[in-house]
Design an enzyme around this catalytic site. Sequence first.
Site, PDB file in Angstrom:
ATOM      1  N   TYR A   1     -13.471  -4.665  10.117  1.00  0.00           N
ATOM      2  CA  TYR A   1     -12.232  -4.193  10.200  1.00  0.00           C
ATOM      3  C   TYR A   1     -11.428  -4.547  11.527  1.00  0.00           C
ATOM      4  O   TYR A   1     -10.448  -5.005  11.676  1.00  0.00           O
ATOM      5  CB  TYR A   1     -12.320  -2.729  10.137  1.00  0.00           C
ATOM      6  CG  TYR A   1     -11.101  -1.821   9.917  1.00  0.00           C
ATOM      7  CD1 TYR A   1     -10.264  -1.739   9.142  1.00  0.00           C
ATOM      8  CD2 TYR A   1     -10.737  -1.186  11.241  1.00  0.00           C
ATOM      9  CE1 TYR A   1      -9.026  -1.078   8.993  1.00  0.00           C
ATOM     10  CE2 TYR A   1      -9.460  -0.405  11.406  1.00  0.00           C
ATOM     11  CZ  TYR A   1      -8.645  -0.428  10.189  1.00  0.00           C
ATOM     12  OH  TYR A   1      -7.546   0.468  10.078  1.00  0.00           O
TER      13      TYR A   1
ATOM     14  N   GLY B   1       0.794  -1.185  -0.123  1.00  0.00           N
ATOM     15  CA  GLY B   1      -0.072  -0.199   0.320  1.00  0.00           C
ATOM     16  C   GLY B   1       0.733   1.223   0.040  1.00  0.00           C
ATOM     17  O   GLY B   1       0.607   2.140   0.640  1.00  0.00           O
TER      18      GLY B   1
ATOM     19  N   GLY C   1      -1.137   7.390   1.363  1.00  0.00           N
ATOM     20  CA  GLY C   1      -1.439   7.565   2.605  1.00  0.00           C
ATOM     21  C   GLY C   1      -0.143   7.492   3.447  1.00  0.00           C
ATOM     22  O   GLY C   1       1.177   7.752   3.431  1.00  0.00           O
ATOM     23  N   ILE C   2      -0.340   6.531   4.553  1.00  0.00           N
ATOM     24  CA  ILE C   2       0.681   6.253   5.312  1.00  0.00           C
ATOM     25  C   ILE C   2       1.983   5.450   4.779  1.00  0.00           C
ATOM     26  O   ILE C   2       2.971   5.698   5.046  1.00  0.00           O
ATOM     27  CB  ILE C   2       0.229   5.189   6.550  1.00  0.00           C
ATOM     28  CG1 ILE C   2      -0.687   6.091   7.559  1.00  0.00           C
ATOM     29  CG2 ILE C   2       1.580   4.747   7.520  1.00  0.00           C
ATOM     30  CD1 ILE C   2      -1.495   5.136   8.723  1.00  0.00           C
ATOM     31  N   GLY C   3       1.609   4.547   3.641  1.00  0.00           N
ATOM     32  CA  GLY C   3       2.570   3.859   3.084  1.00  0.00           C
ATOM     33  C   GLY C   3       3.566   4.675   2.225  1.00  0.00           C
ATOM     34  O   GLY C   3       4.829   4.621   2.335  1.00  0.00           O
TER      35      GLY C   3
ATOM     36  N   SER D   1      -4.256  -1.503  14.619  1.00  0.00           N
ATOM     37  CA  SER D   1      -5.091  -0.511  15.408  1.00  0.00           C
ATOM     38  C   SER D   1      -5.526  -0.805  16.876  1.00  0.00           C
ATOM     39  O   SER D   1      -5.673  -1.774  17.221  1.00  0.00           O
ATOM     40  CB  SER D   1      -6.370  -0.228  14.362  1.00  0.00           C
ATOM     41  OG  SER D   1      -7.352   0.717  14.971  1.00  0.00           O
TER      42      SER D   1
END
Length: 391
Positions: free
Chosen positions: A261, A109, A113-115, A237
């Site tokens: 999720y 990913g 975003g974070i990746g 998370s």
Amino acid sequence: MKNKAEHTLIYKRYINSVTQTKHFTRSRILFQTLNACYEGATSEIGNMDTTASRAPASKGALNFSLAIISTTILSSVLLGLFLWRMYLRWTVKCQSKNRLDGKTVIITGGSSGIGKATGYELASRGARVILACRNEKLGDAVARKITKRTGNSDVRAMYLDLSSLHCIKDFVKKFQENENRLNILINNAAYLGPKAATVDGYEKTFGINYLGHFYLTYLLHDLLMKSAPARIINLSSNSYVKGKLDFDDLSLVNYEMFEAYTRSKMAIMHFTVEAHRMWFPDAIMAFSVHPGCVATDIMRLMPGLVGKFLRKFAGFMFKSPEDGCQTIVYCAVADGLKEESGKFFENCKVVPTIDCVRDKNICKKLWLLSLHLCALDETHPDITLQTNTEK
């Protein structure tokens, strides 16, 4: 006041006229009547003036009170929102200055975003960065931007679809053909959206967030061991605490988006613990990370007005991907983490987990089930050891 003066003047003139007539008595009676009417009229006028002067004052006081109350409530709401935003955005930066020259990193990913933010950080430290992403065209564009920004030309994108076990296997094959080492594997990609199935027929949230990463990591184990000491960093998370892993209902018959999720994140927690138990002797460390509430495009598939509201809310309230990747970078580069393998990190430090995360029976059961779902024939070492002992 003008009316009162006129009445007084009329009254005096009348007194003068009646005192000069023969009919004083009759006029006096009339005068007394007129005088009484006059006094009553002036008294009424005075009352009206008093009432008129008091009414606006009373209404103004009420409006002032309402304004004070409204302002107080609004100020309290805004202050609470501001403090909540500060709490959600609070970030501990990675303090380690260690470089990664000569080391190879895979980030799933990695095109957004974070990746993407993690790719920038690690490339700036000299790492060879492989952005494993489903949109290869976008991944190539991001790789070029990272190279331009960091001056590191050792950044490239590779196609990876975590919803397909065949695609994962093909990715690993191509990677091993072109690369001879893998020092850090960052399992970052995630799905949050309506109910759907992977190419292999598994519930999509579970399939991408957990099972796809399990299969990818398992196939890359030998290369990680060859490059030891190596690190596996799994994005989880703190919402995992709400996850319920029902082995008899992996398809989630009664599907709910956030339930799916949190379940996948609970599976990631178990996977991290078991990967530590299985592979720590091979000098492979495993960490799970909560990046915080980060404004990414993970909610892009959420439908309706709720989805639109949450995307706007996240953009305003949540931390940036650059802040969200700090703990990931810390787990990738920091020294002295050998004793922290298998643990859960947030804001660059270990945080406690609920007891069931480290339950050996659950972790082992999930590992064996994952091997079965990925059509892998190997068994768990504990079971092999038990069988040999019985013989």
